[in-house]
Design an enzyme around this catalytic site. Sequence first.
Site, PDB file in Angstrom:
ATOM      1  CG  ASN A  87      17.091  41.663  53.281  1.00 22.44           C
ATOM      2  OD1 ASN A  87      16.037  41.570  53.912  1.00 22.44           O
ATOM      3  ND2 ASN A  87      17.110  42.003  52.001  1.00 22.44           N
ATOM      4  CG  HIS A 136      16.371  46.904  50.519  1.00 25.20           C
ATOM      5  ND1 HIS A 136      16.601  46.579  49.195  1.00 25.20           N
ATOM      6  CD2 HIS A 136      17.149  46.074  51.244  1.00 25.20           C
ATOM      7  CE1 HIS A 136      17.484  45.586  49.137  1.00 25.20           C
ATOM      8  NE2 HIS A 136      17.831  45.262  50.360  1.00 25.20           N
ATOM      9  N   GLY A 171      18.295  37.011  53.436  1.00 22.11           N
ATOM     10  CA  GLY A 171      18.182  37.554  52.085  1.00 22.11           C
ATOM     11  C   GLY A 171      19.270  38.526  51.711  1.00 22.11           C
ATOM     12  CD  GLN A 172      23.996  41.469  54.426  1.00 20.26           C
ATOM     13  OE1 GLN A 172      23.842  40.903  55.505  1.00 20.26           O
ATOM     14  NE2 GLN A 172      24.752  42.546  54.277  1.00 20.26           N
ATOM     15  CG  HIS A 184      22.106  47.180  51.531  1.00 22.22           C
ATOM     16  ND1 HIS A 184      23.085  46.233  51.693  1.00 22.22           N
ATOM     17  CD2 HIS A 184      21.026  46.525  51.052  1.00 22.22           C
ATOM     18  CE1 HIS A 184      22.628  45.050  51.310  1.00 22.22           C
ATOM     19  NE2 HIS A 184      21.367  45.198  50.927  1.00 22.22           N
TER      20      HIS A 184
HETATM   21  P1  AMP Z   1      20.267  42.569  49.755  1.00 18.95           P
HETATM   22  O1  AMP Z   1      19.695  41.361  49.036  1.00 18.95           O
HETATM   23  O2  AMP Z   1      19.468  43.038  50.927  1.00 18.95           O
HETATM   24  O3  AMP Z   1      21.731  42.381  50.074  1.00 18.95           O
HETATM   25  O4  AMP Z   1      20.141  43.756  48.730  1.00 18.95           O
HETATM   26  C1  AMP Z   1      21.095  44.033  47.734  1.00 18.95           C
HETATM   27  C2  AMP Z   1      20.385  44.861  46.706  1.00 18.95           C
HETATM   28  O5  AMP Z   1      21.337  45.543  45.951  1.00 18.95           O
HETATM   29  C3  AMP Z   1      19.524  44.035  45.752  1.00 18.95           C
HETATM   30  O6  AMP Z   1      18.193  44.509  45.790  1.00 18.95           O
HETATM   31  C4  AMP Z   1      20.194  44.270  44.403  1.00 18.95           C
HETATM   32  O7  AMP Z   1      19.265  44.348  43.346  1.00 18.95           O
HETATM   33  C5  AMP Z   1      20.914  45.578  44.629  1.00 18.95           C
HETATM   34  N1  AMP Z   1      22.111  45.785  43.830  1.00 18.95           N
HETATM   35  C6  AMP Z   1      23.153  44.922  43.686  1.00 18.95           C
HETATM   36  N2  AMP Z   1      24.107  45.473  42.926  1.00 18.95           N
HETATM   37  C7  AMP Z   1      23.661  46.716  42.583  1.00 18.95           C
HETATM   38  C8  AMP Z   1      24.194  47.781  41.783  1.00 18.95           C
HETATM   39  N3  AMP Z   1      25.391  47.691  41.187  1.00 18.95           N
HETATM   40  N4  AMP Z   1      23.449  48.900  41.653  1.00 18.95           N
HETATM   41  C9  AMP Z   1      22.252  49.006  42.244  1.00 18.95           C
HETATM   42  N5  AMP Z   1      21.704  48.040  43.015  1.00 18.95           N
HETATM   43  C10 AMP Z   1      22.394  46.902  43.168  1.00 18.95           C
END
Ligand code: AMP
Length: 115
Positions: A88, A103, A94-95, A101
């Site tokens: 994202n 997914h 959706g970021q 990162h």
């Molecule tokens: P995005 O929305 O693409 O930026 O994805 C961020 C992702 O990181 C989301 O799916 C969150 O649930 C996940 N996330 C955020 N903080 C943590 C954390 N401390 N440990 C594991 N996953 C996390």
Amino acid sequence: MSADCVFCKITLHQIPAKIVWENAQVVAFQDINPQAPVHMVLVPKTHIARIIDLTESNAFVVKDLIFAANELAKTLKIADGGYRLVINCNSAGGQTVYHLHLHLLGGRQMHWPPG
Ligand code: AMP
Ligand code: ZN
């Protein structure tokens, strides 16, 4: 390293995460809010905020992330059935965490459009 970045802190083992795989370049851990039976987050150990910030000199990290995700998918036995890789970018994309990162989602049927 970015001082207030949660994913930098995970790569440095400064805050807890369910790390499932790691090498010199990449850390993979379970998403805290899983959207599928398998939902891993793969991050480079270097801080790059967004996919749009890639340059010729750091673009190799995307290859590292995808190769790692493919290997993890095989290890987790979702490769043959199928899986989804998502990046994202920015708010409408959706970021929510501004450390690049990938997914890795699997273990159920994915749908399109993704919503
Ligand atoms: P995005 O929305 O693409 O930026 O994805 C961020 C992702 O990181 C989301 O799916 C969150 O649930 C996940 N996330 C955020 N903080 C943590 C954390 N401390 N440990 C594991 N996953 C996390
Ligand atoms: Zn970071």
